[in-house]
Design a protein around this motif. Structure first.
Motif, PDB file in Angstrom:
ATOM      1  N   GLY A  52       0.833  -1.196   0.000  1.00 32.75           N
ATOM      2  CA  GLY A  52       0.000   0.000   0.000  1.00 32.75           C
ATOM      3  C   GLY A  52       0.867   1.244   0.000  1.00 32.75           C
ATOM      4  O   GLY A  52       2.101   1.165   0.100  1.00 32.75           O
TER       5      GLY A  52
ATOM      6  N   HIS B 167      -2.284   3.559   5.861  1.00 34.72           N
ATOM      7  CA  HIS B 167      -3.495   3.975   6.559  1.00 34.72           C
ATOM      8  C   HIS B 167      -4.752   3.521   5.820  1.00 34.72           C
ATOM      9  O   HIS B 167      -4.754   3.390   4.594  1.00 34.72           O
ATOM     10  N   GLN B 168      -5.774   3.290   6.595  1.00 33.70           N
ATOM     11  CA  GLN B 168      -7.134   3.158   6.080  1.00 33.70           C
ATOM     12  C   GLN B 168      -7.927   4.276   6.729  1.00 33.70           C
ATOM     13  O   GLN B 168      -8.245   4.222   7.913  1.00 33.70           O
ATOM     14  N   GLY B 169      -8.207   5.296   5.927  1.00 34.86           N
ATOM     15  CA  GLY B 169      -8.778   6.506   6.494  1.00 34.86           C
ATOM     16  C   GLY B 169      -7.733   7.182   7.359  1.00 34.86           C
ATOM     17  O   GLY B 169      -6.600   7.409   6.936  1.00 34.86           O
TER      18      GLY B 169
ATOM     19  N   SER C 228      -3.909   3.872  11.141  1.00 35.12           N
ATOM     20  CA  SER C 228      -2.778   3.084  10.663  1.00 35.12           C
ATOM     21  C   SER C 228      -3.083   1.602  10.852  1.00 35.12           C
ATOM     22  O   SER C 228      -3.442   1.165  11.948  1.00 35.12           O
ATOM     23  N   VAL C 229      -2.921   0.809   9.773  1.00 37.47           N
ATOM     24  CA  VAL C 229      -3.243  -0.617   9.864  1.00 37.47           C
ATOM     25  C   VAL C 229      -1.998  -1.502   9.763  1.00 37.47           C
ATOM     26  O   VAL C 229      -2.008  -2.634  10.241  1.00 37.47           O
TER      27      VAL C 229
END
Length: 480
Positions: free
Chosen positions: A335, A352-354, A357-358
C-alpha cells in the motif's frame, strides 16, 4: 491506614506519606517531643493472620527493629524508636534528605562504574557491621539505598532483618524477587552471602540501567533468578562486570567474600593500569566463561581481542530512514506508505485506512562506542547477547498477549534474532495486533526492525516473512 495529621504514641505527628511498598508505608513525621523531623515506617501486617499470628508478627518486628537499632555505621540509617499501637508496629528512623537509588536510575539512567563502586563500598560497610552483629538485612535493593546530595549512599529498612542462619519471613513479606538470592527463594537459611548477592544485583542495576533478571512478572523474575544466568554486564567494564557476575553466582559458596568484594571495588576506583586489571581472582574466572558461553563462538570476538579498542565500522549510527526506500516500504506493506522520522534513531513507514494506521514498519539504529575495556564491536556483541537473553525470558502467555520464542536468523548481519507477539483484541478472540521484531548486529552497530499489523488474524504462529524480508533489505543497505 492512618492519615496525615495522626499523632502516633502521643509524640510523632504524621506529616506526609513518602512511599509505600510490600513491607510497609514510610511517613515523614514531626517528633513533637524533640522538635525534629523523622521518618516513620508503618510495618505492613498481613491481613490473613489470626490474632495470635498478628501478635507473633508484631513481637518479631519489634525485636528485629531493636536489633537494628544497635547498629552504628555512617552508611546505616539509624533506628531511634519502636512503637506498638493497636497491634501495629511502627519504626522511627532518621529522616534522610536523599533520593533512592532506583529513582535516580529511572530518571538519569545508568551510573558510571566508579560511582557505582563508591555506592557499593558504602553499602558493603553497612552490611559488614550488620553481619558482625549476627544480622542479615534480607532486603538490599535499589529502593532501600539512599543517595544524599554529595552522592554518599546509605542503607535503610532493616525492618525484615533476621539473625544469620535464619529463614525467610514465614508471612511472605520479606524481600523483592529480583533482589532475593536463590537460596532465599528456595526457603533456605539466609547468610551474609545472601546479602552480598542482593548487593551485586543492586549494583548491576545501577551500572547497566536495568535489573539482572528483568522479566514481565514476579513469578518469571523468581524463575530467572533460580534457573538463568544474568546477561553479561556491558557498561560496567571488565573488572566491575566480572565482580558483579561472580557476586550473582547461584551457589553461595562460589561467591566472593565481603573482603574480596571490597578489594575489587577499591580496584575499580583506583583505575589500575591495563596490565594490572587483567589479573583475575579464581572467583572471577566463571564470569569470563559465562560470557563466552552466552555469546557463542560465532558472536564472541575472542579473549585475545579483549582490551583492544577497535571502534568498529560505524562512527555514528546511519539514519534509519535511509536504509529502506519508500518504494521498498510500499512493496512490503502492500500500500501507499507514509514515512516519518518519529524520533532520533528511528524511522517509520505506515499504511493507513482513512485516519487509522493498519500496518507499519519501524527501523531503529544505534552504534556502540568503545568503553575503555571493550572495543565498539565487543560492546555491540555483549549488548546483543544481553538483549537475546532478556527477550527470551519474556516468552509465554499473559492475559491477552502471547509472546513467542527467540529464534536465530541466518544471513542477516553478523548475527540476528527474531521474535513475534500477538495481543488479542477485546471482544474479538480471533483478531488482534501482531508484531514481529528482528534485532541484528553488524560490527559495532545494532539495528531493530519491527513489523506491526492491526486486525491480524490469530493463528498458531505469526507470519514472520514480512519482517525477515525487511531485515534483509536493511542488512544489505548497511553493507553498502
Amino acid at each position: 491506614m492512618r492519615a496525615e495529621g495522626y499523632l502516633l504514641a502521643g509524640r510523632y505527628r504524621l506529616v506526609e506519606r513518602l512511599g509505600q511498598g510490600g513491607a510497609g508505608t514510610v511517613w515523614r513525621a514531626h517528633d513533637e517531643t524533640l522538635h525534629r523531623q523523622v521518618a516513620v515506617k508503618q510495618v505492613t501486617v498481613p491481613r490473613e493472620l489470626t490474632p495470635r499470628e498478628r501478635a507473633e508478627f508484631a513481637d518479631r518486628a519489634i525485636h528485629e527493629a531493636r536489633s537494628a537499632g544497635r547498629l552504628r555505621d555512617p552508611a546505616i540509617v539509624l533506628v531511634h524508636d519502636v512503637v506498638l499501637e493497636e497491634g501495629q508496629p511502627w519504626i522511627i528512623l532518621d529522616l534522610i534528605a536523599g533520593r533512592s537509588l532506583d529513582k535516580v536510575i529511572k530518571e538519569h539512567g545508568p551510573m558510571p562504574p566508579d560511582l557505582v563502586a563508591r555506592v557499593g563500598l558504602r553499602v558493603l560497610s553497612a552490611l559488614s557491621v550488620a553481619h558482625s552483629h549476627g544480622i542479615v538485612h534480607q532486603d538490599v535493593k535499589p529502593a532501600n539505598i539512599l543517595l544524599d546530595a554529595d552522592g554518599s549512599a546509605m542503607l535503610t529498612d532493616f525492618g525484615i532483618a533476621v539473625p544469620i542462619g535464619g529463614r525467610a519471613d514465614k508471612y511472605g513479606s520479606a524481600g523483592s524477587p529480583g533482589y532475593m538470592a536463590p537460596e532465599r527463594l528456595n526457603e533456605h537459611p539466609s547468610g551474609p552471602a545472601s546479602d552480598l548477592w542482593s548487593l551485586g544485583a543492586s549494583l548491576y542495576t545501577a551500572v547497566e540501567g536495568r535489573a539482572p533478571f528483568e522479566r514481565a512478572g514476579p513469578a518469571a523474575v523468581a524463575a530467572a533468578v533460580l534457573l538463568h544466568e544474568p546477561p553479561p554486564p556491558v557498561r560496567a567494564g571488565r573488572r566491575l562486570g566480572g565482580l558483579l557476575t561472580a557476586m550473582l553466582a547461584k551457589d553461595p559458596a562460589a561467591r566472593p567474600t565481603a573482603a574480596q568484594v571490597r578489594e575489587e571495588l577499591h580496584a575499580v576506583l583506583a583505575s589500575p593500569a591495563p596490565g594490572a586489571s587483567s589479573r583475575r581472582r579464581w572467583w572471577l574466572v566463571p564470569a569470563v566463561l559465562a560470557a563466552v558461553a552466552l555469546l557463542g563462538t560465532g558472536g564472541w570476538y575472542g579473549l585475545t581481542v579483549l582490551g583492544q579498542e577497535d571502534p568498529g565500522r560505524f562512527a555514528a549510527a546511519p539514519a534509519p530512514c535511509e536504509l529502506l526506500t519508500d518504494a521498498q516500504a510500499a512493496q512490503l506493506l502492500k500500500g501507499t506508505a507514509r514515512r516519518a522520522a518519529t524520533r532520533e534513531g528511528e524511522c517509520r513507514w505506515q499504511v493507513h485506512q482513512g485516519s487509522r494506521s493498519v500496518r507499519s514498519i519501524t527501523v531503529r539504529t544505534w552504534a556502540e562506542q568503545p568503553t575503555g575495556d571493550f572495543g565498539g564491536p565487543e560492546v555491540a556483541a555483549l549488548r546483543f547477547a544481553n538483549e537475546r537473553t532478556v527477550r527470551g525470558g519474556t516468552e509465554g502467555v499473559a492475559f491477552r498477549k502471547s509472546v513467542g520464542p527467540v529464534s536465530d536468523v541466518r544471513d542477516v548481519g553478523e548475527a540476528a534474532i527474531v521474535q513475534s507477539t500477538f495481543e488479542r483484541s477485546m471482544g474479538a478472540p480471533d483478531e488482534g495486533r501482531a508484531d514481529s521484531t528482528v534485532l541484528l548486529r553488524t560490527s559495532n552497530l545494532l539495528a531493530e526492525v519491527v513489523w506491526h499489523e492491526e486486525d491480524a488474524k490469530r493463528s498458531s504462529k505469526v507470519d514472520q516473512k514480512p519482517v525477515l524480508a525487511t531485515a534483509r533489505m536493511v542488512s544489505t543497505a548497511l553493507r553498502g
